[in-house]
Scaffold this motif. Structure first.
Motif, PDB file in Angstrom:
ATOM      1  N   ILE A 218       0.889  -1.098   0.174  1.00  0.00           N
ATOM      2  CA  ILE A 218       0.040  -0.164  -0.013  1.00  0.00           C
ATOM      3  C   ILE A 218       0.682   1.245  -0.041  1.00  0.00           C
ATOM      4  CG2 ILE A 218      -1.574   1.406   1.370  1.00  0.00           C
ATOM      5  CD1 ILE A 218      -3.031  -1.393   2.395  1.00  0.00           C
ATOM      6  N   ALA A 219       1.885   1.231   1.158  1.00  0.00           N
ATOM      7  CA  ALA A 219       2.922   2.178   1.013  1.00  0.00           C
ATOM      8  C   ALA A 219       3.661   2.709  -0.343  1.00  0.00           C
ATOM      9  CB  ALA A 219       3.821   2.313   2.140  1.00  0.00           C
ATOM     10  N   ARG A 220       4.146   1.523  -0.950  1.00  0.00           N
ATOM     11  CA  ARG A 220       4.631   1.475  -2.096  1.00  0.00           C
ATOM     12  C   ARG A 220       3.999   2.188  -3.293  1.00  0.00           C
ATOM     13  NH1 ARG A 220       4.743  -2.050  -6.340  1.00  0.00           N
ATOM     14  NH2 ARG A 220       4.042  -3.720  -4.951  1.00  0.00           N
ATOM     15  N   LEU A 221       2.676   1.510  -3.414  1.00  0.00           N
ATOM     16  CA  LEU A 221       1.755   2.199  -4.326  1.00  0.00           C
ATOM     17  C   LEU A 221       1.326   3.467  -4.376  1.00  0.00           C
ATOM     18  CD1 LEU A 221      -0.275  -1.387  -5.226  1.00  0.00           C
ATOM     19  CD2 LEU A 221       1.750  -0.327  -6.529  1.00  0.00           C
ATOM     20  N   TYR A 222       1.249   3.925  -3.020  1.00  0.00           N
ATOM     21  CA  TYR A 222       0.729   5.289  -2.752  1.00  0.00           C
ATOM     22  C   TYR A 222       1.920   6.261  -3.379  1.00  0.00           C
ATOM     23  CZ  TYR A 222      -1.189   9.459  -0.278  1.00  0.00           C
ATOM     24  OH  TYR A 222      -1.679  10.765  -0.061  1.00  0.00           O
ATOM     25  N   ARG A 223       2.884   5.762  -3.065  1.00  0.00           N
ATOM     26  CA  ARG A 223       4.315   6.739  -3.386  1.00  0.00           C
ATOM     27  C   ARG A 223       4.296   6.611  -4.959  1.00  0.00           C
ATOM     28  NH1 ARG A 223       9.624   3.532  -2.357  1.00  0.00           N
ATOM     29  NH2 ARG A 223       8.684   2.738  -4.465  1.00  0.00           N
ATOM     30  N   THR A 224       4.016   5.651  -5.522  1.00  0.00           N
ATOM     31  CA  THR A 224       3.988   5.455  -6.957  1.00  0.00           C
ATOM     32  C   THR A 224       2.805   6.413  -7.612  1.00  0.00           C
ATOM     33  OG1 THR A 224       5.015   3.246  -7.009  1.00  0.00           O
ATOM     34  CG2 THR A 224       4.070   3.819  -8.687  1.00  0.00           C
ATOM     35  N   TYR A 225       1.778   5.869  -7.245  1.00  0.00           N
ATOM     36  CA  TYR A 225       0.438   6.449  -8.010  1.00  0.00           C
ATOM     37  C   TYR A 225       0.297   7.950  -7.403  1.00  0.00           C
ATOM     38  CZ  TYR A 225      -0.594   1.767  -9.844  1.00  0.00           C
ATOM     39  OH  TYR A 225      -0.449   0.814 -10.498  1.00  0.00           O
ATOM     40  N   ASN A 226       0.533   8.384  -6.321  1.00  0.00           N
ATOM     41  CA  ASN A 226       0.163   9.788  -5.883  1.00  0.00           C
ATOM     42  C   ASN A 226       1.536  10.521  -5.267  1.00  0.00           C
ATOM     43  OD1 ASN A 226      -1.030  12.089  -5.054  1.00  0.00           O
ATOM     44  ND2 ASN A 226      -2.282  11.116  -3.635  1.00  0.00           N
ATOM     45  N   PRO A 227       2.632  10.652  -6.034  1.00  0.00           N
ATOM     46  CA  PRO A 227       3.739  11.108  -5.330  1.00  0.00           C
ATOM     47  C   PRO A 227       3.598  12.461  -4.553  1.00  0.00           C
ATOM     48  CG  PRO A 227       3.870  11.249  -7.684  1.00  0.00           C
ATOM     49  CD  PRO A 227       2.725  10.467  -7.210  1.00  0.00           C
ATOM     50  N   ARG A 228       2.442  13.355  -5.068  1.00  0.00           N
ATOM     51  CA  ARG A 228       2.343  14.511  -4.733  1.00  0.00           C
ATOM     52  C   ARG A 228       1.848  14.491  -3.281  1.00  0.00           C
ATOM     53  NH1 ARG A 228      -1.278  18.155  -8.245  1.00  0.00           N
ATOM     54  NH2 ARG A 228      -2.954  16.232  -7.720  1.00  0.00           N
ATOM     55  N   GLY A 229       0.980  13.502  -2.840  1.00  0.00           N
ATOM     56  CA  GLY A 229       0.445  13.178  -1.662  1.00  0.00           C
ATOM     57  C   GLY A 229       1.682  12.560  -0.746  1.00  0.00           C
TER      58      GLY A 229
END
Length: 312
Positions: A218-229
């Motif tokens: 989840i953390a990796r994909l959040y960084r990948t898909y929403n780097p601004r957030g």
């Protein structure tokens, strides 16, 4: 090209695989049923073949590796993925297939958590983990998928052929859900009656190690898909830390005209610089994400044209 393909990844499911194949053949007799054996040491292959399934092998261990192989190998208008442990009812398969074939749904989620999951599943940490993952993803990605980690799903051809399988193990379902949300794919939920594994059938899921892998995913994909957030949150945290440590230094300077804590002042400056760097890194990476989404839409059109060619 199959009209409907039923995909069953299997590892040592001799207790249940024959019944699972028979149940799906009864509900969807027109479907092709594929059992992908993942180095089973029991009679899974023999019993699946006896039940009438097409059996293939994937020798790289892990559910994610099996699903990658399935998605590469098979062409179908509609895919239904289920487990070989007889925890998901075949009765819902027809409804799920109809949503893909007749309503252009890209992913149908077999929702366990809105029905019998918490009463049937006897592992309390699994129940807690499923709730935590669902709430985390729906909060971070602003969506309302009812069951993030269910193994019972239906997919369109377009989803299957544009989904990059990166996970090797059970975190694959989380990856599917986030991919669908990020790429604005059409997702529907179908409530299913989950049942616990029958006696003698053992789960391959390790509550703690696989749970940690899912949270890391989840953390990796959040960084990948929403780097601004992601980087924006880091920037905000660093900025708050810098300001909190700077306030006593500034207060003392106002009162005395002196800066006694010079190391603290220097540290505050470096932390604030790091915050600014994190913020602008997120903004720059977000521009790349927008370009990736544009490229994805073009690739999606290519896959749709490819599907039309296979259907002729």
């Amino acid at each position: 090209m199959d009209k409907i393909a039923i995909l069953i990844p299997c590892y040592n499911e001799e207790k249940t695989i024959e019944k699972v194949v028979a149940d799906f053949k009864k509900v969807l007799p027109e479907a092709s049923i594929y059992v992908y054996n993942n180095n089973s040491s029991d009679r899974t292959v023999e019993l699946a073949e006896r039940a009438g399934a097409i059996v293939r092998n994937e020798y790289m261990q892990g559910k994610g590796n099996v699903i990658r192989r399935m998605f590469r190998d098979i062409d179908a208008e509609c895919y239904i993925m289920t487990d070989g442990d007889d925890t998901y009812p075949a009765e819902n398969a027809k409804e799920m297939a109809d949503l893909v074939l007749n309503k252009n749904v890209d992913m149908v989620v077999g929702d366990r958590l809105s029905s019998t999951y918490f009463s049937e599943n006897k592992r309390p940490f699994h129940n807690f983990g499923n709730s935590l993952v669902r709430k985390s993803i729906n909060f971070l990605f602003h969506n309302d998928i009812k069951d993030i980690m269910t193994g019972y799903r239906a997919f369109s051809y377009e989803f299957i052929k544009t989904f990059p399988v990166l996970s090797k193990g059970f975190e694959i379902e989380t990856e599917m859900s986030i991919h669908a949300i990020d790429k604005n794919m059409y997702v529907e939920n179908v409530i299913i009656d989950y049942r616990d594994r029958p006696e003698g059938s053992e789960s391959k899921l390790n509550t703690y190690s696989d749970g940690i892998k899912v949270l890391k995913t989840i953390a990796r994909l959040y960084r990948t898909y929403n780097p601004r957030g992601f980087f924006g949150s880091i920037a905000a945290l660093l900025a708050v830390i810098s300001i909190l440590f700077f306030i006593p230094v500034a207060t003392e300077y106002i009162k005395t005209g002196l800066v006694a804590k010079i190391p603290t002042l220097i540290m505050c400056g470096f932390v604030m610089i790091a915050a600014i760097q994190a913020f602008f890194s997120g903004m720059q990476l977000q521009t790349g994400i927008q370009k990736n989404r544009q490229d994805f839409e073009m690739n999606l059109q290519r896959v749709s044209d490819e599907k039309k060619g296979l259907m002729k």
